[in-house]
Design an enzyme around this catalytic site. Sequence first.
Site, PDB file in Angstrom:
ATOM      1  N   ASP A 153     -31.338  19.337 -38.146  1.00 58.51           N
ATOM      2  CA  ASP A 153     -30.345  19.420 -39.217  1.00 58.51           C
ATOM      3  C   ASP A 153     -30.658  18.512 -40.398  1.00 58.51           C
ATOM      4  O   ASP A 153     -31.418  17.542 -40.290  1.00 58.51           O
ATOM      5  CB  ASP A 153     -28.960  19.014 -38.684  1.00 58.51           C
ATOM      6  CG  ASP A 153     -28.866  17.513 -38.449  1.00 58.51           C
ATOM      7  OD1 ASP A 153     -29.696  16.974 -37.695  1.00 58.51           O
ATOM      8  OD2 ASP A 153     -27.974  16.861 -39.041  1.00 58.51           O
ATOM      9  N   LYS A 183     -43.856  13.499 -34.919  1.00 61.26           N
ATOM     10  CA  LYS A 183     -44.451  13.180 -36.225  1.00 61.26           C
ATOM     11  C   LYS A 183     -45.658  12.276 -36.018  1.00 61.26           C
ATOM     12  O   LYS A 183     -45.616  11.360 -35.198  1.00 61.26           O
ATOM     13  CB  LYS A 183     -43.418  12.485 -37.119  1.00 61.26           C
ATOM     14  CG  LYS A 183     -42.329  13.438 -37.599  1.00 61.26           C
ATOM     15  CD  LYS A 183     -41.454  12.826 -38.674  1.00 61.26           C
ATOM     16  CE  LYS A 183     -40.257  13.703 -38.965  1.00 61.26           C
ATOM     17  NZ  LYS A 183     -39.292  13.096 -39.884  1.00 61.26           N
ATOM     18  N   ASP A 228     -35.275  16.967 -29.963  1.00 61.33           N
ATOM     19  CA  ASP A 228     -35.832  17.767 -31.044  1.00 61.33           C
ATOM     20  C   ASP A 228     -37.101  17.157 -31.622  1.00 61.33           C
ATOM     21  O   ASP A 228     -38.093  17.840 -31.829  1.00 61.33           O
ATOM     22  CB  ASP A 228     -34.781  18.017 -32.146  1.00 61.33           C
ATOM     23  CG  ASP A 228     -34.102  16.752 -32.647  1.00 61.33           C
ATOM     24  OD1 ASP A 228     -34.479  15.642 -32.206  1.00 61.33           O
ATOM     25  OD2 ASP A 228     -33.178  16.862 -33.484  1.00 61.33           O
ATOM     26  N   ILE A 229     -37.070  15.845 -31.911  1.00 62.20           N
ATOM     27  CA  ILE A 229     -38.176  15.289 -32.687  1.00 62.20           C
ATOM     28  C   ILE A 229     -38.405  13.813 -32.357  1.00 62.20           C
ATOM     29  O   ILE A 229     -37.461  13.070 -32.104  1.00 62.20           O
ATOM     30  CB  ILE A 229     -37.899  15.501 -34.206  1.00 62.20           C
ATOM     31  CG1 ILE A 229     -39.120  15.218 -35.068  1.00 62.20           C
ATOM     32  CG2 ILE A 229     -36.728  14.706 -34.699  1.00 62.20           C
ATOM     33  CD1 ILE A 229     -39.020  15.808 -36.472  1.00 62.20           C
ATOM     34  N   THR A 281     -34.776   6.571 -30.868  1.00 64.22           N
ATOM     35  CA  THR A 281     -33.821   7.366 -30.096  1.00 64.22           C
ATOM     36  C   THR A 281     -34.325   7.603 -28.676  1.00 64.22           C
ATOM     37  O   THR A 281     -33.651   7.254 -27.699  1.00 64.22           O
ATOM     38  CB  THR A 281     -33.563   8.731 -30.779  1.00 64.22           C
ATOM     39  OG1 THR A 281     -33.206   8.474 -32.131  1.00 64.22           O
ATOM     40  CG2 THR A 281     -32.470   9.500 -30.088  1.00 64.22           C
ATOM     41  N   ASP A 336     -39.608  10.710 -34.092  1.00 60.98           N
ATOM     42  CA  ASP A 336     -39.906  10.181 -35.423  1.00 60.98           C
ATOM     43  C   ASP A 336     -40.267   8.702 -35.272  1.00 60.98           C
ATOM     44  O   ASP A 336     -41.407   8.364 -34.992  1.00 60.98           O
ATOM     45  CB  ASP A 336     -38.694  10.422 -36.329  1.00 60.98           C
ATOM     46  CG  ASP A 336     -38.918   9.970 -37.764  1.00 60.98           C
ATOM     47  OD1 ASP A 336     -40.065   9.638 -38.101  1.00 60.98           O
ATOM     48  OD2 ASP A 336     -37.961   9.926 -38.551  1.00 60.98           O
TER      49      ASP A 336
END
Length: 201
Positions: free
Chosen positions: A184, A156, A125-126, A132, A128
């Site tokens: 989420d 980001k 998803d992202i 991860t 940052d």
Amino acid sequence: MNHRVILALCIFPAPIYCMERTADLTINDFEPLIYQEVIQENIDKKAEEISRDHEGKSLTIVMVMKGAIHLVSDLMRSKNLKVPVTLECIQASSYGQNGTEPGTLNLFGADRLNLKDKHVLLVDDILDTGETLSGIIKQLSKQMPASLKTCVLLQKSKKRKNLEHADYPIFTISDAFVIGYGLDYKEQFRNLHGIWIKKGK
Ligand code: IMP
Ligand code: MG
């Protein structure tokens, strides 16, 4: 309050308390950032790029659950994805108790994949802090895939130690907290249409 409810509260006070707890941020704390239609347009553009880069090959998409659910679904069905695809999934969770600050990475399902000699597209998803994705890349690389590229819905814009950027970011945004379209806050709001940003950031 009727006597059965009072009895239940006396016998099961803790579970009932837990059920009634809600997230401290609500949808009113967020405002729309990127609309669904714009997301699909950008996914289609990336699908074209991904197809061009993988021409003549087949692609193994590894979806990082749960945040990449809508991205993977829309990317796989994009009219511009012209290469054959298979789908695998793994689960990663990294956010701590408060829901907006990173915690420790937990990874499930990577061991049972067989990625040897496959062309892998890891979809999350992202991006940052990058903890991860770089942790997952480290794990998956051990299986000796033929190639391993990354696609994220959002990247980001900030300095990262581990992974500077994804190969296929759908959008680059400022360093703010966002929800919706798979993302989420304390497991809520993944179902929102489009991407929403926390107000006042
Ligand atoms: P990283 O390890 O710091 O790159 O964070 C990656 C994971 O943290 C993502 O896969 C998300 O699950 C979560 N995350 C990071 N930023 C946000 C955000 O703004 N909203 C929701 N989840 C986020
Ligand atoms: Mg999350």
